[in-house]
Structures are given as structure tokens and as C-alpha cells.
Design a protein around this motif. Structure first.
Motif, PDB file in Angstrom:
ATOM      1  N   ARG A 111      30.562  -1.923  -2.244  1.00  7.98           N
ATOM      2  CA  ARG A 111      31.630  -2.704  -2.662  1.00  7.98           C
ATOM      3  C   ARG A 111      31.358  -4.158  -2.564  1.00  7.98           C
ATOM      4  O   ARG A 111      31.282  -5.601  -2.956  1.00  7.98           O
ATOM      5  CB  ARG A 111      32.242  -2.806  -3.662  1.00  7.98           C
ATOM      6  N   PRO A 114      26.707  -6.845  -2.565  1.00  3.59           N
ATOM      7  CA  PRO A 114      26.338  -6.547  -3.447  1.00  3.59           C
ATOM      8  C   PRO A 114      24.826  -6.499  -3.423  1.00  3.59           C
ATOM      9  O   PRO A 114      24.207  -5.897  -4.628  1.00  3.59           O
ATOM     10  CB  PRO A 114      26.646  -7.533  -4.338  1.00  3.59           C
ATOM     11  N   ASP A 115      24.049  -7.430  -3.195  1.00  3.39           N
ATOM     12  CA  ASP A 115      22.322  -7.541  -3.225  1.00  3.39           C
ATOM     13  C   ASP A 115      22.259  -6.218  -2.593  1.00  3.39           C
ATOM     14  O   ASP A 115      20.991  -6.629  -3.879  1.00  3.39           O
ATOM     15  CB  ASP A 115      22.810  -8.587  -2.314  1.00  3.39           C
ATOM     16  N   LEU A 118      23.445  -3.170  -5.338  1.00  8.03           N
ATOM     17  CA  LEU A 118      22.606  -3.434  -6.391  1.00  8.03           C
ATOM     18  C   LEU A 118      21.182  -2.141  -6.801  1.00  8.03           C
ATOM     19  O   LEU A 118      21.497  -1.073  -7.492  1.00  8.03           O
ATOM     20  CB  LEU A 118      22.813  -4.331  -7.598  1.00  8.03           C
ATOM     21  N   LEU A 143      31.018  -4.212  -8.379  1.00  7.35           N
ATOM     22  CA  LEU A 143      29.941  -5.538  -7.107  1.00  7.35           C
ATOM     23  C   LEU A 143      30.516  -6.754  -7.480  1.00  7.35           C
ATOM     24  O   LEU A 143      30.509  -7.636  -7.044  1.00  7.35           O
ATOM     25  CB  LEU A 143      28.328  -4.751  -7.824  1.00  7.35           C
ATOM     26  N   LEU A 145      28.943  -8.304 -10.281  1.00  3.07           N
ATOM     27  CA  LEU A 145      27.568  -9.006 -10.527  1.00  3.07           C
ATOM     28  C   LEU A 145      27.170  -8.790 -12.343  1.00  3.07           C
ATOM     29  O   LEU A 145      27.689  -7.972 -12.810  1.00  3.07           O
ATOM     30  CB  LEU A 145      26.271  -8.013  -9.671  1.00  3.07           C
ATOM     31  N   PRO A 146      26.573  -9.690 -12.417  1.00  3.49           N
ATOM     32  CA  PRO A 146      26.979 -10.000 -14.411  1.00  3.49           C
ATOM     33  C   PRO A 146      25.240  -9.394 -14.801  1.00  3.49           C
ATOM     34  O   PRO A 146      26.220  -8.885 -15.833  1.00  3.49           O
ATOM     35  CB  PRO A 146      26.846 -11.661 -14.394  1.00  3.49           C
ATOM     36  N   GLU A 147      24.773  -8.556 -14.272  1.00  2.24           N
ATOM     37  CA  GLU A 147      23.347  -7.842 -14.410  1.00  2.24           C
ATOM     38  C   GLU A 147      24.490  -6.608 -14.657  1.00  2.24           C
ATOM     39  O   GLU A 147      23.992  -4.825 -15.660  1.00  2.24           O
ATOM     40  CB  GLU A 147      22.618  -7.499 -13.888  1.00  2.24           C
ATOM     41  N   VAL A 148      25.443  -5.895 -14.086  1.00  2.00           N
ATOM     42  CA  VAL A 148      26.000  -4.813 -13.784  1.00  2.00           C
ATOM     43  C   VAL A 148      26.065  -3.666 -15.324  1.00  2.00           C
ATOM     44  O   VAL A 148      26.518  -2.757 -15.790  1.00  2.00           O
ATOM     45  CB  VAL A 148      26.876  -4.050 -12.580  1.00  2.00           C
TER      46      VAL A 148
END
Length: 214
Positions: A111, A114-115, A118, A143, A145-148
């Protein structure tokens, strides 16, 4: 005449040997020292140096059979600091282990990365092992992240294992995203004979419908 006692402080657990071998190679050797404190400090130093990326295999090998929780934490922290691709892959391997504490520690470590985490978690969401898919969901949730949210919603659409669906719903409830509403409602219909899924879906819907899509 009485003996004069030395005023020099005794070496603490023999840790003075660390001052002699603090290069990358020396620190890697200390990962197998019989003293937990030496192992912990060696792992810490390998992470903090920033110039020992080749130490990742040694850190992972030590992590695989390290019994001490504090040493494990230092090993995991060092792996995250190294930012080596094999370190991230090694942390994913920890998710496959039967040691619950190690798995939880690996989840927390991933966690923080993130990069790198993912794309690895994307792959795990399609793994044949339902337990690994659940671990992937737990990592993704943390994470930030907005795409999660979209990734979890898409996984929910095709997921057939009830426990994985429950984990996806719980995570979507924590994240909250209006775009996940359709997937949540579909999962609720698909598992209409599962009371917990109905409960988790209701909670996720309440959270997601309260979020305004930008």
C-alpha cells in the motif's frame, strides 16, 4: 593493590561489529546474524543507504524465514525504500504464504508503493486463487489512487466467488464512487440468496450514491 576496573562501556550485544562492515555486502551478510538487533539494523541501513538495490533478493530471502516481527518490519520497510522491481514481486509472493501476519505486513508494505503495486494487483484480480484476489482487493483499497474504484467495480461485474464479491463491496463502500453503483446493483441481484452480499451491497450503495461525480 586492588585491580582497577575498566571504565569503558561494554559493547552492546556485540553491535560494534556493525561499524566495520556497513557497506552493502557487509550489511547483507548481517541479515543472517544470530542476533535479532543486528538483523534489524542491517535491514534498516540497507533501506536508508539508497545505493544497494541489489540487496532486494537478500532481504526477501531473510523475510521468508524471519521469526521476529520487528525485524520483519525493518525488512519490509527496506524493500519499499529500495524501489526495486524484484522487491515488489517478492512482496506479492508473501501474499501466497500461509503466515497470516506476514501477509498482512506485505499488504501494508504494498500500500506504500502505489505505482508499482497497481499493475501487480491488476494481475492478481484475475488469479485463479480466490484468496489472492481478496488480498489484491485489500491492497488496492489502500493505494489512494483515483483509478482504483473503477478497477474494483469492473472486477465486481465478472466476479463469481461470493467471498471475493463481499471483499469488493466492502472496499467500494470504503472508497465511495458514484460510477460503481451499477456494478454494485448487479452483484446484489446476482447473489440475491446471500444475506451478507445484500447487506454489503446496501452499505456500498449508500456510500457511493452519497458521492457526487465531478
Amino acid at each position: 593493590m586492588g585491580l582497577i576496573k575498566s571504565t569503558a562501556a561494554p559493547a552492546r550485544d556485540g553491535l560494534n561489529t556493525r561499524t566495520k562492515c556497513r557497506d552493502c555486502e557487509g550489511l547483507q551478510l548481517q541479515l543472517d546474524d544470530e542476533r535479532p538487533e543486528v538483523r534489524r539494523l542491517a535491514a534498516r541501513d540497507l533501506g536508508e543507504r539508497g545505493d544497494c538495490p541489489a540487496a532486494a533478493p537478500a532481504l526477501l530471502q531473510r523475510l521468508a524465514h524471519e521469526p521476529r516481527m520487528d525485524v520483519r518490519e525493518a525488512l519490509l520497510h527496506a524493500l519499499v525504500q529500495l524501489k526495486a522491481p524484484e522487491a515488489a514481486a517478492g512482496l506479492v509472493d508473501c501474499l501466497r504464504q500461509g503466515d497470516t501476519a506476514l501477509r498482512n505486513q506485505a499488504i501494508e508494505a504494498l500500500r506504500q508503493w502505489p505505482d508499482e503495486a497497481l499493475p501487480l494487483m491488476r494481475q492478481l484480480l484475475a488469479d485463479d486463487d480466490a484468496h489472492l484476489r481478496i488480498h489484491a482487493v485489500r491492497v488496492l483499497e489502500g493505494l489512494g489512487l483515483p483509478e482504483v474504484a473503477g478497477l474494483l467495480a469492473r472486477a465486481l461485474v465478472s466476479e463469481t466467488h461470493v467471498n471475493v464479491c463481499a471483499s469488493l463491496l466492502e472496499s467500494l463502500s470504503q472508497i465511495g464512487d458514484a460510477q460503481a453503483v451499477e456494478a454494485i446493483e448487479a452483484a446484489r441481484r446476482r447473489f440475491d440468496d446471500q444475506p451478507y452480499i445484500d447487506f454489503a451491497a446496501r452499505a456500498a450503495l449508500q456510500r457511493c450514491t452519497s458521492v457526487t461525480t465531478p
